[in-house]
Design an enzyme around this catalytic site. Structure first.
Site, short mmCIF file in Angstrom:
data_model
loop_
_atom_site.label_atom_id
_atom_site.label_comp_id
_atom_site.label_asym_id
_atom_site.label_seq_id
_atom_site.Cartn_x
_atom_site.Cartn_y
_atom_site.Cartn_z
N ASP A 1 0.86 -1.18 0.00
CA ASP A 1 0.00 0.00 0.00
C ASP A 1 0.89 1.23 0.00
O ASP A 1 1.80 1.36 0.84
CB ASP A 1 -0.89 0.02 1.24
CG ASP A 1 -2.02 -0.98 1.18
OD1 ASP A 1 -2.27 -1.53 0.08
OD2 ASP A 1 -2.67 -1.21 2.21
N ASP B 1 -15.15 -3.62 -1.61
CA ASP B 1 -14.74 -3.37 -0.22
C ASP B 1 -16.01 -3.09 0.57
O ASP B 1 -16.77 -2.18 0.22
CB ASP B 1 -13.79 -2.18 -0.16
CG ASP B 1 -12.65 -2.31 -1.17
OD1 ASP B 1 -12.17 -3.45 -1.35
OD2 ASP B 1 -12.26 -1.30 -1.76
#
Length: 243
Positions: A17, A138
Site C-alpha cells: 500500500d 470493499d
C-alpha cells in the site's frame, strides 16, 4: 478426512500500500492511522519478490482517497520488479486503467468505478481480456463502500455480483474493511456468504492474520488472499508453508 492441502492451496499475494510515497498499512482503511513499513515501495515489492512472490498487489492509497497519486512510483515498480503486479486505487475511468495496462501492469483492480459503472468492467474486459481486469468490492458486512472506504454506496455484494459476472468478470477481490489491517482474523460466516454469491475466482482482500486464516480460505473454497500487515509483522510467515 481429506487433508486441506489436497483440496486447495490458496495463493497468498503480498500487498504494498502506497501513501505519500511510502509503503504503509492502514488500520481499517483510515489514512490517518498508518504504519510505515518501508520508506521505498520499490524496496517493499523487491522484498516480497525475493521471497518468491509471483504476483504483487499495489494500492495507490492517495489516489483512492483523492489526496494525490503515486503513479510514478507504481510505474517504476512495474518496470523494475521483474514479477507481475496488479494495481488498484483511484482508477476511475477507462483512460486511467488503460494507461496502467499500457505501462506494463499485469492487471488493473477496479473499485469505486465498477460499483458506479459496471459497464466499464465490460468494456475493459472486451478490450483487454478477463485476465487483465479484476474488481475489488470493499464492504462492511455485504454493504459496499466506495471512495477509499469513506462512503457507503447504497448497494450490496449480492446486487453487484451477478452484474459483474454478466460483464465477464472472472476474478473478484472482496475486502472486509472492518478487519483490514487489524490482525483480527477472518469472519468465517462472512467469507462463506461471499463465496456463495460469487462462483468464479475469489480473493480475500483483508483480514488474514495467521496460518489458521489461510486454512479457513482453503476450507471455504476461496482461491487466495491479499495480505499486508500479517506478513510485514510476522504473524503469518511468508512464503506460507505448513498447510
Amino acid at each position: 478426512m481429506t487433508p486441506v492441502s489436497s483440496r486447495l492451496q490458496p495463493l497468498i499475494i503480498p500487498c504494498v500500500d502506497i501513501q505519500s510515497g511510502r509503503a504503509v498499512r492502514l488500520y481499517e482503511g483510515d489514512p490517518d492511522r498508518e504504519t510505515v513499513y518501508f520508506e521505498s515501495p520499490l524496496e517493499a515489492a523487491r522484498h516480497w519478490a525475493a521471497l518468491g512472490a509471483g504476483l504483487v498487489h499495489l494500492v495507490d492509497l492517495d489516489a483512492a482517497t483523492g489526496r494525490g497519486e503515486n503513479r510514478a512510483v507504481i510505474t517504476q515498480i512495474t518496470a523494475e520488479l521483474g514479477v507481475p503486479v496488479e494495481v488498484g486505487g483511484g482508477i476511475r475511468d477507462r483512460a486511467a486503467a488503460e494507461a496502467l495496462l499500457d505501462a506494463g501492469v499485469g492487471r488493473v483492480v477496479i473499485g469505486t468505478a465498477a460499483v458506479k459503472n459496471p459497464a466499464l468492467v465490460r468494456e475493459l474486459i472486451a478490450a483487454h481480456g478477463p485476465s487483465r481486469v479484476v474488481v475489488s468490492l470493499d464492504a462492511r458486512g455485504l454493504d459496499v463502500a466506495i471512495h477509499g472506504w469513506a462512503e457507503g454506496s447504497g448497494v450490496s455484494v449480492a446486487e453487484l455480483a451477478p452484474l459483474l459476472a454478466e460483464a465477464g468478470l472472472e476474478t473478484l477481490i472482496f475486502t472486509d474493511v472492518t478487519r483490514d489491517g487489524t490482525l483480527r482474523g477472518l469472519d468465517r460466516d462472512l467469507m462463506r456468504q461471499v463465496r456463495q454469491l460469487w462462483s468464479n475466482t475469489l480473493i480475500v482482500g483483508g483480514g488474514v492474520a495467521t496460518l489458521d486464516d489461510v486454512r479457513l480460505l482453503a476450507e471455504e473454497g476461496i482461491q487466495g488472499a491479499i495480505v499486508g500487515r500479517a506478513i510485514y509483522e510476522g504473524t503469518l510467515v511468508y512464503p506460507v508453508t505448513g498447510l
